[in-house]
Write an enzyme that holds these catalytic residues in place. Structure first.
Site, PDB file in Angstrom:
ATOM      1  N   TRP A 190       2.396   1.584  -3.390  1.00 59.72           N
ATOM      2  CA  TRP A 190       1.363   1.981  -4.360  1.00 59.72           C
ATOM      3  C   TRP A 190       1.283   3.499  -4.445  1.00 59.72           C
ATOM      4  O   TRP A 190       1.036   4.071  -5.512  1.00 59.72           O
ATOM      5  CB  TRP A 190       0.012   1.409  -3.924  1.00 59.72           C
ATOM      6  CG  TRP A 190      -1.139   1.781  -4.837  1.00 59.72           C
ATOM      7  CD1 TRP A 190      -1.579   1.085  -5.921  1.00 59.72           C
ATOM      8  CD2 TRP A 190      -1.991   2.937  -4.745  1.00 59.72           C
ATOM      9  NE1 TRP A 190      -2.633   1.732  -6.505  1.00 59.72           N
ATOM     10  CE2 TRP A 190      -2.914   2.865  -5.801  1.00 59.72           C
ATOM     11  CE3 TRP A 190      -2.061   4.015  -3.866  1.00 59.72           C
ATOM     12  CZ2 TRP A 190      -3.897   3.831  -6.011  1.00 59.72           C
ATOM     13  CZ3 TRP A 190      -3.033   4.983  -4.076  1.00 59.72           C
ATOM     14  CH2 TRP A 190      -3.936   4.888  -5.129  1.00 59.72           C
ATOM     15  N   HIS A 191       1.484   4.171  -3.287  1.00 53.01           N
ATOM     16  CA  HIS A 191       1.330   5.621  -3.267  1.00 53.01           C
ATOM     17  C   HIS A 191       2.444   6.350  -3.994  1.00 53.01           C
ATOM     18  O   HIS A 191       2.270   7.499  -4.391  1.00 53.01           O
ATOM     19  CB  HIS A 191       1.224   6.125  -1.825  1.00 53.01           C
ATOM     20  CG  HIS A 191      -0.131   5.905  -1.250  1.00 53.01           C
ATOM     21  ND1 HIS A 191      -0.500   4.709  -0.699  1.00 53.01           N
ATOM     22  CD2 HIS A 191      -1.219   6.708  -1.179  1.00 53.01           C
ATOM     23  CE1 HIS A 191      -1.753   4.801  -0.302  1.00 53.01           C
ATOM     24  NE2 HIS A 191      -2.214   5.990  -0.588  1.00 53.01           N
ATOM     25  N   GLY A 192       3.595   5.722  -4.140  1.00 48.87           N
ATOM     26  CA  GLY A 192       4.642   6.419  -4.882  1.00 48.87           C
ATOM     27  C   GLY A 192       5.976   5.732  -4.769  1.00 48.87           C
ATOM     28  O   GLY A 192       6.222   4.965  -3.842  1.00 48.87           O
ATOM     29  N   SER A 229       0.840  -1.198   0.000  1.00 56.79           N
ATOM     30  CA  SER A 229       0.000   0.000   0.000  1.00 56.79           C
ATOM     31  C   SER A 229       0.878   1.252   0.000  1.00 56.79           C
ATOM     32  O   SER A 229       0.601   2.221  -0.717  1.00 56.79           O
ATOM     33  CB  SER A 229      -0.910  -0.012   1.226  1.00 56.79           C
ATOM     34  OG  SER A 229      -1.540   1.215   1.379  1.00 56.79           O
ATOM     35  N   PHE A 242      -0.579   9.802  -7.843  1.00 58.47           N
ATOM     36  CA  PHE A 242      -0.489   8.360  -7.570  1.00 58.47           C
ATOM     37  C   PHE A 242      -1.129   7.579  -8.698  1.00 58.47           C
ATOM     38  O   PHE A 242      -1.221   6.397  -8.681  1.00 58.47           O
ATOM     39  CB  PHE A 242      -1.134   8.015  -6.228  1.00 58.47           C
ATOM     40  CG  PHE A 242      -0.570   8.839  -5.097  1.00 58.47           C
ATOM     41  CD1 PHE A 242       0.791   9.084  -5.028  1.00 58.47           C
ATOM     42  CD2 PHE A 242      -1.386   9.378  -4.124  1.00 58.47           C
ATOM     43  CE1 PHE A 242       1.322   9.855  -4.005  1.00 58.47           C
ATOM     44  CE2 PHE A 242      -0.866  10.148  -3.097  1.00 58.47           C
ATOM     45  CZ  PHE A 242       0.486  10.388  -3.040  1.00 58.47           C
TER      46      PHE A 242
END
Lengths: 481, 87
Positions: A320-322, A317, A481
């Protein structure tokens, strides 16, 4: 084209009208053109990426259904090709930097990074949407979509294309094919939801951002008190920015007759980290639960495995954001919160009972909410820090150089912005509690009085003018994102 | 940057009028009367905003007044009944 841009004020009413006047059989045409135009307004060249991901997952879906003996192969092809595009554009330079650093340990100076590699807007959102489609077809939960244009519209539906909610095919696809006539109730609810979203973004998030940026962009000189206040303001900023986007997306879809899923539910009133994640970015949390946590074994393979699985989910997670170590650390810290929270739950409950306090009483629940909010704000420092160097300075400042009241001058705070932020926060919680979420969410959208709506629209206009006079309207944080 | 109301307290008279109109709207039950008071309130807000700008105030001051009024308007709203008359 941002939701908070003047072009959108012309674009959306035009598409909404076309949505109602064009017969159902041809309605997908203006919606699909509008969605691609909306996407291409950022960078027209990157349209080929979304087309590629759409085409691969579309044909894989059909082949999964037509050739059951090879369905695993088609699923793998779909997942690998969609993820390859995502990994290349989002993580290549991050991974190349890591490899170069590894080489430099052995004295070799190499640079594998590609200069000018653009991160396509919303790539993580639409990739996850196509993945859920392929997996659901593979599992037989939904039939493969035969009409390419409807499927392309499902992937690119403009209100939720660049920052979610990450819709599930069983919710959105049937709605795209259904008849939608103009409905006065939907129109009012959608319009008021959009007003709430604009309020969150323009009045709260963008004004809070001014003071947050002063601290996080000057980490070297930030005192602990300034970091603490900036982390609380950032908690408000990111919530208003992201849930504001979602409110606008849900509102404009609702006006056109489509119902998108809720993505937030008052996350800062959560009583623990698990509760927080059931209220924050719900579409992503449920995606990870269904397509990562459960396939990894969930809680079915013993406690140790469950903790590992949870940790993996939060790690992914964060990633996933960056493509930045700060996001990974943010995911890790939430993973630690979750695992430690589960390991200590019984002992904490026993401690409350020893103190003679009701575990479900108001005092304990309020205490839990405050502790959860502090933990979440601490984790936001990891998320917002510009890089790991700044992050360590900010965190160490928090514990070594608190600095007293110097934060007032440091952040440039005066009475007027303090009043604006305080009033905005109170109004925000009233709007969220009474009109946006909860059991009356559907009805409450229409109960908001006309005068309150006028004041909120007025506030949005004033705040917009303030921002235009300053640095101009800012993009939504989650677009990156 | 300080609040214009501190530099020029006479502007509070306008805001006093806004508060009174909010109270009147809350006190009366008839929809027509509420509409009249709310319309007058919007006109008074326009006058207040003009007065703020004419006395050297800025958009921040105007934003504070409209947020205060939004808060009062929200406090005035009846608790949700679960019924939606617009649908």
């Amino acid at each position: 084209m941002n939701f908070n841009s003047s072009q959108f004020l012309l674009f959306f009413p035009l598409i909404a009208v076309l949505n109602f006047i064009i017969p159902l059989k041809f309605r997908f045409i203006p919606l699909l053109i509008a969605s691609y135009y909306f996407y291409m307004s950022w960078n027209p060249e990157l349209v080929f990426l979304i087309l590629f991901t759409t085409a691969v997952s579309y044909f894989s879906g059909i082949l999964i259904e037509k050739r059951p003996s090879h369905k695993k192969l088609w699923l793998v092809i779909s997942i690998v090709s969609s993820l390859s595009v995502l990994v290349f554009f989002k993580y290549y330079n991050f991974l190349a930097g890591g490899v170069s650093a590894l080489f430099s340990i052995f004295g070799a100076q190499t640079d594998f990074a590609i200069e000018g590699l653009i991160l396509p807007v919303g790539i993580s959102f639409y990739t996850f949407q196509t993945l859920s489609y392929s997996i659901d077809v593979y599992k037989g939960k939904i039939p493969a979509e035969r009409n390419f244009f409807y499927y392309a519209l499902f992937v690119s539906f403009f209100p939720q294309l660049v920052a979610g909610p990450i819709e599930r095919p069983e919710n959105l696809l049937p709605q795209l094919k259904a008849e939608h006539r103009f409905n006065k109730g939907d129109f009012y609810i959608g319009l008021k939801r959009m007003a709430a979203g604009f309020y969150k973004k323009v009045v709260v998030a963008d004004i809070a951002a001014v003071y947050v940026n002063r601290v996080f962009n000057d980490a070297e000189n930030a005192t602990g008190a300034a970091v603490a206040l900036a982390s609380v303001l950032f908690a408000i900023q990111i919530y208003c920015d992201f849930s504001g986007y979602t409110d606008i997306a849900i509102g404009c879809s609702r006006i056109m007759g489509y119902r998108l899923m809720q993505n937030f539910d008052r996350p800062y009133s959560a009583e623990n980290i698990k509760d927080f994640w059931s209220r924050w970015h719900i579409s992503l949390t449920s995606w990870f639960k269904d397509y990562l946590y459960i396939p990894l074994g969930g809680n079915r393979k013993g406690k140790a495995r469950m903790y590992i699985n949870l940790f993996i989910v939060f790690l992914v997670s964060g990633l996933w954001h960056g493509a930045n170590l700060t996001f990974v650390l943010w995911g890790v810290i939430h993973g630690i919160y979750r695992v430690v929270g589960m390991l200590t739950k019984k002992k904490r409950d026993a401690a409350y009972e020893k103190l003679g306090m009701d575990v479900n009483g108001t005092a304990v629940r309020t205490f839990r909410k405050v502790v959860t909010f502090i933990l979440v704000c601490f984790a936001w420092i990891f998320f917002r820090a510009n890089n790991t160097h700044d992050l360590f300075i900010l965190i160490s400042g928090l514990f070594t150089d608190f600095g007293g009241f110097s934060f007032v001058s440091e952040m440039g705070l005066t009475l007027t912005p303090v009043i604006i932020l305080a009033l905005s926060a109170v109004i925000l919680s009233m709007i969220d509690n009474r009109y946006t979420y909860g059991e009356y969410a559907e009805q409450n959208g229409a109960v908001l009085s006309p005068f309150a709506t006028v004041c909120i629209v007025w506030a949005v206009i004033f705040a917009w003018m303030i921002l235009i006079a300053g640095d101009g309207a800012s993009a939504f944080i989650y677009f990156q994102f | 940057m300080d609040l214009i109301f501190i530099e020029n307290p006479s502007l509070l008279l306008y805001f006093g009028g806004v508060v009174i109109l909010h109270i009147l709207s809350f006190a009366v039950r008839k929809e027509k009367a509420v509409f009249v008071f709310d319309t007058a309130n919007i006109a008074l807000h326009a006058a207040l905003t003009t007065a703020i700008f004419m006395n050297g105030g800025d958009l921040y001051d105007a934003l504070v007044t409209v947020l205060l009024s939004a808060l009062l308007a929200l406090l005035r709203c009846k608790k949700p009944s679960g019924e939606d008359k617009n649908i």
